[in-house]
Design a protein around this motif. Structure first.
Motif, PDB file in Angstrom:
ATOM      1  N   UNK A 131       0.646  -0.970  -0.053  1.00  0.00           N
ATOM      2  CA  UNK A 131      -0.136  -0.145  -0.374  1.00  0.00           C
ATOM      3  C   UNK A 131       0.888   1.195   0.065  1.00  0.00           C
ATOM      4  N   UNK A 132       2.049   1.464   0.380  1.00  0.00           N
ATOM      5  CA  UNK A 132       2.268   2.767   0.807  1.00  0.00           C
ATOM      6  C   UNK A 132       3.980   2.546  -0.533  1.00  0.00           C
ATOM      7  N   UNK A 133       4.518   1.675  -1.131  1.00  0.00           N
ATOM      8  CA  UNK A 133       6.034   1.720  -2.071  1.00  0.00           C
ATOM      9  C   UNK A 133       5.010   1.199  -3.032  1.00  0.00           C
ATOM     10  N   UNK A 134       4.291  -0.279  -3.265  1.00  0.00           N
ATOM     11  CA  UNK A 134       4.369  -0.467  -4.445  1.00  0.00           C
ATOM     12  C   UNK A 134       3.675   0.020  -5.212  1.00  0.00           C
ATOM     13  N   UNK A 135       3.884   0.004  -7.470  1.00  0.00           N
ATOM     14  CA  UNK A 135       3.007   1.304  -7.720  1.00  0.00           C
ATOM     15  C   UNK A 135       2.696   0.120  -8.652  1.00  0.00           C
ATOM     16  N   UNK A 178       3.133   9.079  -3.014  1.00  0.00           N
ATOM     17  CA  UNK A 178       3.363   9.914  -2.303  1.00  0.00           C
ATOM     18  C   UNK A 178       4.574  11.186  -2.937  1.00  0.00           C
ATOM     19  N   UNK A 179       5.049  12.073  -2.623  1.00  0.00           N
ATOM     20  CA  UNK A 179       5.329  13.314  -3.592  1.00  0.00           C
ATOM     21  C   UNK A 179       6.548  12.840  -3.791  1.00  0.00           C
ATOM     22  N   UNK A 180       6.533  13.478  -5.707  1.00  0.00           N
ATOM     23  CA  UNK A 180       7.232  13.432  -6.491  1.00  0.00           C
ATOM     24  C   UNK A 180       8.986  14.279  -5.142  1.00  0.00           C
ATOM     25  N   UNK A 181      10.062  13.311  -4.826  1.00  0.00           N
ATOM     26  CA  UNK A 181      10.930  14.133  -4.758  1.00  0.00           C
ATOM     27  C   UNK A 181      12.015  14.046  -5.902  1.00  0.00           C
ATOM     28  N   UNK A 182      12.390  15.926  -5.981  1.00  0.00           N
ATOM     29  CA  UNK A 182      13.214  15.930  -7.113  1.00  0.00           C
ATOM     30  C   UNK A 182      14.445  15.707  -6.706  1.00  0.00           C
ATOM     31  N   UNK A 210      20.742  12.401  -3.045  1.00  0.00           N
ATOM     32  CA  UNK A 210      21.479  11.378  -3.427  1.00  0.00           C
ATOM     33  C   UNK A 210      20.224  10.424  -3.624  1.00  0.00           C
ATOM     34  N   UNK A 211      20.184   9.276  -4.421  1.00  0.00           N
ATOM     35  CA  UNK A 211      18.695   8.338  -4.297  1.00  0.00           C
ATOM     36  C   UNK A 211      19.820   7.144  -3.307  1.00  0.00           C
ATOM     37  N   UNK A 247      12.058   0.234  -1.078  1.00  0.00           N
ATOM     38  CA  UNK A 247      11.521   1.985  -1.413  1.00  0.00           C
ATOM     39  C   UNK A 247      12.935   2.605  -1.688  1.00  0.00           C
ATOM     40  N   UNK A 248      12.850   3.666  -2.735  1.00  0.00           N
ATOM     41  CA  UNK A 248      13.946   4.365  -3.027  1.00  0.00           C
ATOM     42  C   UNK A 248      13.848   5.909  -2.558  1.00  0.00           C
ATOM     43  N   UNK A 249      14.978   6.205  -1.873  1.00  0.00           N
ATOM     44  CA  UNK A 249      14.179   7.775  -1.964  1.00  0.00           C
ATOM     45  C   UNK A 249      15.386   8.551  -1.821  1.00  0.00           C
ATOM     46  N   UNK A 250      14.921  10.059  -1.688  1.00  0.00           N
ATOM     47  CA  UNK A 250      15.925  11.210  -2.089  1.00  0.00           C
ATOM     48  C   UNK A 250      17.012  11.516  -0.361  1.00  0.00           C
ATOM     49  N   UNK A 251      18.149  11.250  -0.695  1.00  0.00           N
ATOM     50  CA  UNK A 251      18.787  11.734   0.879  1.00  0.00           C
ATOM     51  C   UNK A 251      18.899  13.267   1.059  1.00  0.00           C
TER      52      UNK A 251
END
Length: 80
Positions: free
Chosen positions: A36-40, A52-56, A61-62, A74-78
């Protein structure tokens, strides 16, 4: 319902050795959180049910955040 059960089986239970009922419950809860929170989902235009918001790129870095015991990520920008 059959599609969800198939996804749970293919993406989770076929890859994990379950030791007992408590372990099964933990793995399934972790997978449902991931689902529910990550899988497309194609039906949601490749978004997840909990949007989830788009992270520019300027956000840093990812990094990969392990989920479901490292089975998925899950991939996020740090932020730098």
């Amino acid at each position: 319902m059959e599609r969800v059960i198939g996804s749970i089986r293919r993406e989770c239970l076929d890859e994990v050795v379950i030791f007992n009922e408590l372990h099964l419950r933990r793995v399934l809860k972790s997978y449902v959180d991931y689902y529910h929170g990550t899988r497309t989902h194609l039906s949601l235009d490749k978004d997840c049910p909990r949007s989830r918001p788009i992270q520019p790129p300027r956000n840093g870095r990812v990094i990969a955040v392990p989920q479901v015991g490292g089975l998925h990520h899950r991939y996020e920008r740090l932020a730098a």
